[in-house]
Design a protein around this motif. Sequence first.
Motif, PDB file in Angstrom:
ATOM      1  N   PRO A 247       0.821  -1.214   0.000  1.00  0.00           N
ATOM      2  CA  PRO A 247       0.000   0.000   0.000  1.00  0.00           C
ATOM      3  C   PRO A 247       0.859   1.270   0.000  1.00  0.00           C
ATOM      4  CG  PRO A 247      -0.770  -1.559   1.641  1.00  0.00           C
ATOM      5  CD  PRO A 247       0.551  -2.059   1.170  1.00  0.00           C
ATOM      6  N   PHE A 248       0.505   2.220  -0.889  1.00  0.00           N
ATOM      7  CA  PHE A 248       1.195   3.515  -0.823  1.00  0.00           C
ATOM      8  C   PHE A 248       0.271   4.609  -0.303  1.00  0.00           C
ATOM      9  CE2 PHE A 248      -0.674   4.178  -5.017  1.00  0.00           C
ATOM     10  CZ  PHE A 248      -0.784   5.561  -5.161  1.00  0.00           C
ATOM     11  N   GLN A 249      -1.025   4.438  -0.423  1.00  0.00           N
ATOM     12  CA  GLN A 249      -2.079   5.271   0.169  1.00  0.00           C
ATOM     13  C   GLN A 249      -2.228   6.645  -0.471  1.00  0.00           C
ATOM     14  OE1 GLN A 249      -4.024   3.552   1.627  1.00  0.00           O
ATOM     15  NE2 GLN A 249      -3.143   2.204   3.137  1.00  0.00           N
ATOM     16  N   ALA A 250      -1.138   7.358  -0.750  1.00  0.00           N
ATOM     17  CA  ALA A 250      -1.238   8.691  -1.366  1.00  0.00           C
ATOM     18  C   ALA A 250       0.086   9.035  -2.044  1.00  0.00           C
ATOM     19  CB  ALA A 250      -1.583   9.745  -0.316  1.00  0.00           C
ATOM     20  N   ILE A 255       0.669  14.773   2.197  1.00  0.00           N
ATOM     21  CA  ILE A 255      -0.420  13.931   2.707  1.00  0.00           C
ATOM     22  C   ILE A 255       0.138  12.712   3.450  1.00  0.00           C
ATOM     23  CG2 ILE A 255      -2.378  12.488   2.055  1.00  0.00           C
ATOM     24  CD1 ILE A 255      -2.973  15.453   1.881  1.00  0.00           C
ATOM     25  N   LEU A 256       1.190  12.117   2.933  1.00  0.00           N
ATOM     26  CA  LEU A 256       1.791  10.970   3.619  1.00  0.00           C
ATOM     27  C   LEU A 256       2.259  11.339   5.020  1.00  0.00           C
ATOM     28  CD1 LEU A 256       3.886   9.303   0.767  1.00  0.00           C
ATOM     29  CD2 LEU A 256       1.810   8.403   1.837  1.00  0.00           C
ATOM     30  N   LYS A 257       2.796  12.543   5.159  1.00  0.00           N
ATOM     31  CA  LYS A 257       3.235  13.000   6.482  1.00  0.00           C
ATOM     32  C   LYS A 257       2.040  13.177   7.414  1.00  0.00           C
ATOM     33  CE  LYS A 257       6.244  16.360   8.751  1.00  0.00           C
ATOM     34  NZ  LYS A 257       7.138  17.536   8.571  1.00  0.00           N
ATOM     35  N   ASP A 287      -3.023  -0.348  -1.902  1.00  0.00           N
ATOM     36  CA  ASP A 287      -4.191   0.329  -1.330  1.00  0.00           C
ATOM     37  C   ASP A 287      -4.015   1.829  -1.521  1.00  0.00           C
ATOM     38  OD1 ASP A 287      -5.135  -2.101  -0.415  1.00  0.00           O
ATOM     39  OD2 ASP A 287      -4.361  -1.823   1.618  1.00  0.00           O
ATOM     40  N   ILE A 288      -5.109   2.520  -1.809  1.00  0.00           N
ATOM     41  CA  ILE A 288      -5.062   3.970  -2.028  1.00  0.00           C
ATOM     42  C   ILE A 288      -6.260   4.620  -1.354  1.00  0.00           C
ATOM     43  CG2 ILE A 288      -4.913   5.826  -3.740  1.00  0.00           C
ATOM     44  CD1 ILE A 288      -4.138   3.643  -5.804  1.00  0.00           C
ATOM     45  N   ILE A 289      -6.015   5.740  -0.684  1.00  0.00           N
ATOM     46  CA  ILE A 289      -7.079   6.542  -0.076  1.00  0.00           C
ATOM     47  C   ILE A 289      -7.166   7.867  -0.815  1.00  0.00           C
ATOM     48  CG2 ILE A 289      -7.816   7.781   2.006  1.00  0.00           C
ATOM     49  CD1 ILE A 289      -6.345   5.632   3.635  1.00  0.00           C
ATOM     50  N   VAL A 290      -8.359   8.249  -1.233  1.00  0.00           N
ATOM     51  CA  VAL A 290      -8.559   9.567  -1.838  1.00  0.00           C
ATOM     52  C   VAL A 290      -9.390  10.431  -0.897  1.00  0.00           C
ATOM     53  CG1 VAL A 290      -8.419   8.648  -4.178  1.00  0.00           C
ATOM     54  CG2 VAL A 290     -10.654   8.924  -3.109  1.00  0.00           C
ATOM     55  N   GLY A 291      -9.171  11.730  -0.953  1.00  0.00           N
ATOM     56  CA  GLY A 291      -9.965  12.650  -0.153  1.00  0.00           C
ATOM     57  C   GLY A 291      -9.552  12.739   1.294  1.00  0.00           C
ATOM     58  N   PHE A 292      -8.276  12.416   1.595  1.00  0.00           N
ATOM     59  CA  PHE A 292      -7.789  12.619   2.958  1.00  0.00           C
ATOM     60  C   PHE A 292      -7.866  14.110   3.288  1.00  0.00           C
ATOM     61  CE2 PHE A 292      -4.531  13.094   6.245  1.00  0.00           C
ATOM     62  CZ  PHE A 292      -4.814  12.010   7.062  1.00  0.00           C
ATOM     63  N   PRO A 293      -8.087  14.479   4.557  1.00  0.00           N
ATOM     64  CA  PRO A 293      -8.220  15.895   4.908  1.00  0.00           C
ATOM     65  C   PRO A 293      -7.117  16.760   4.298  1.00  0.00           C
ATOM     66  CG  PRO A 293      -8.716  14.552   6.816  1.00  0.00           C
ATOM     67  CD  PRO A 293      -8.279  13.611   5.741  1.00  0.00           C
ATOM     68  N   THR A 294      -7.546  17.881   3.723  1.00  0.00           N
ATOM     69  CA  THR A 294      -6.730  18.918   3.056  1.00  0.00           C
ATOM     70  C   THR A 294      -6.177  18.482   1.706  1.00  0.00           C
ATOM     71  OG1 THR A 294      -4.482  18.463   3.930  1.00  0.00           O
ATOM     72  CG2 THR A 294      -5.995  19.738   5.355  1.00  0.00           C
ATOM     73  N   GLU A 295      -6.523  17.293   1.212  1.00  0.00           N
ATOM     74  CA  GLU A 295      -6.013  16.863  -0.092  1.00  0.00           C
ATOM     75  C   GLU A 295      -6.472  17.828  -1.193  1.00  0.00           C
ATOM     76  OE1 GLU A 295      -5.838  12.575  -2.142  1.00  0.00           O
ATOM     77  OE2 GLU A 295      -7.777  13.575  -2.483  1.00  0.00           O
ATOM     78  N   THR A 296      -5.519  18.349  -1.944  1.00  0.00           N
ATOM     79  CA  THR A 296      -5.817  19.266  -3.047  1.00  0.00           C
ATOM     80  C   THR A 296      -5.857  18.498  -4.358  1.00  0.00           C
ATOM     81  OG1 THR A 296      -3.492  19.727  -3.473  1.00  0.00           O
ATOM     82  CG2 THR A 296      -4.613  21.115  -1.816  1.00  0.00           C
ATOM     83  N   ASN A 298      -3.857  19.031  -6.743  1.00  0.00           N
ATOM     84  CA  ASN A 298      -2.460  18.734  -7.038  1.00  0.00           C
ATOM     85  C   ASN A 298      -1.991  17.483  -6.284  1.00  0.00           C
ATOM     86  OD1 ASN A 298       0.196  19.351  -8.165  1.00  0.00           O
ATOM     87  ND2 ASN A 298       0.769  19.922  -6.088  1.00  0.00           N
ATOM     88  N   ASP A 299      -2.410  17.354  -5.024  1.00  0.00           N
ATOM     89  CA  ASP A 299      -2.084  16.146  -4.262  1.00  0.00           C
ATOM     90  C   ASP A 299      -2.660  14.915  -4.950  1.00  0.00           C
ATOM     91  OD1 ASP A 299      -0.751  17.484  -2.153  1.00  0.00           O
ATOM     92  OD2 ASP A 299      -2.668  17.908  -1.163  1.00  0.00           O
ATOM     93  N   PHE A 300      -3.899  15.030  -5.399  1.00  0.00           N
ATOM     94  CA  PHE A 300      -4.566  13.909  -6.053  1.00  0.00           C
ATOM     95  C   PHE A 300      -3.869  13.555  -7.370  1.00  0.00           C
ATOM     96  CE2 PHE A 300      -8.003  12.469  -9.010  1.00  0.00           C
ATOM     97  CZ  PHE A 300      -8.140  11.194  -8.485  1.00  0.00           C
TER      98      PHE A 300
END
Length: 422
Positions: A247-250, A255-257, A287-296, A298-300
């Motif tokens: 899993p890299f998640q993001a 966001i990883l931090k 595994d990937i999570i989208v829409g983590f708090p403050t995700e822009t 550009n992050d996506f």
Amino acid sequence: MRFYIKTFGCQMNERDSEKVEAILEENGWQKSDDPKTADLLIVNSCAVREKAENKIYSEIGRLRFKNRKAKIVAMGCVAQFAYDRLSKVADIVIGTNTIDEFCRIAKDYSVEGVFIKDKMEEPDHIFPHVKSVVSFVDIMYGCDNFCTYCIVPYTRGREISRKKEAIIDEIKELVDNGTKEVVLLGQNVNSYGKSLGYNFVDLLYEVNKIEGLKRIRFTTSHPKDFSKELIYAIRDLDKLCEHVHLPFQAGSNRILKLMRRKYTIEEYLEKVFLLKSEVKNCSITTDIIVGFPTETENDFEKTLEVVKTVEYDTSFSFKYSPRRFTKAAEMEGQIEEDKKLKRLNILQQLQAEITQKKLKEYEGKIVEVLIEGKSKKGDKLYGRNRQNIVVNVDFRDNIKAGDCLRVKITKALKHSLIGEPI
């Protein structure tokens, strides 16, 4: 006496349900596929997302409506922390660390109440298995990572590694009873053995020596603990399959931090590139999570870039879901649901295209398939290749579960393959 069991969640939950099934059957109970005919209705719950958590309550309501005479057992991750609420709708509540209570229930149908403990008291205990070609084996329980979005440390407790002797004995017993492949389970298998002075790679070399065992898999890996030595083990051990779930998640370091993942995307990709260079034909899933708090946006976009760069064989992607106890649930900058859904749809469409391309590349190739049983696709059998892809083959009288076949792939489907034994 008859029982019915419904399982939600990951392989750990599947293994827990198998323990329950085996305990009950050893004590004379019969499994039923129809809840209306059961004396005991069991729901094994998952808490990783809010939607998953809510399923246990709707399932209990559905089962209660179908069979008002049966006792209902709520077990699993939701039971571990929401036992007060569940005790109002279920007759018995059993947490993740008290599955042994089913031994008592199996012998005494009058048992009721709430059974919760903070940790597994006897991690080396060998629970029974249901006879199968492929078997899950717990090598550790719990998790110490405390990613800010994850409830698992609160539902499974802190990390406890099982002694290698117990694991080896369990696998040898499974092989004697017909198992050909084992899947080693842990929330973070890479950190196995830290408290024992014995690491995961050492364990893999020991398991690889077991006579009669054909294949080894493991899940799940945490990138921060995914070592060069593990990559070399996948390359060198003949029974260890060429498949890694990582899993890299993001894709955004920011966001990883915030997730407290303890690696950068550059460090992650460096390990992936080494894996690809050392282990030919290795499939990689994530595994990937989208829409983590403050995700822009550009992050996506950075997440999409990682998917394009790695070209995962498949990915398990989800909208971020606030979970109780976790730091991320308290963060500012929560993303609107419609924005999460839009991003998830874009990501899943990209992954579908990559998956289809990679499956098409198998057409005409010959792969090794371990037959597991009858397929849902008509008059066929199914198994998996070493890359963990489902392969459906034509039924033949001389082929049975447990056979390892050379199969020529004739067609790629959406998520699986069709082939002919040669």
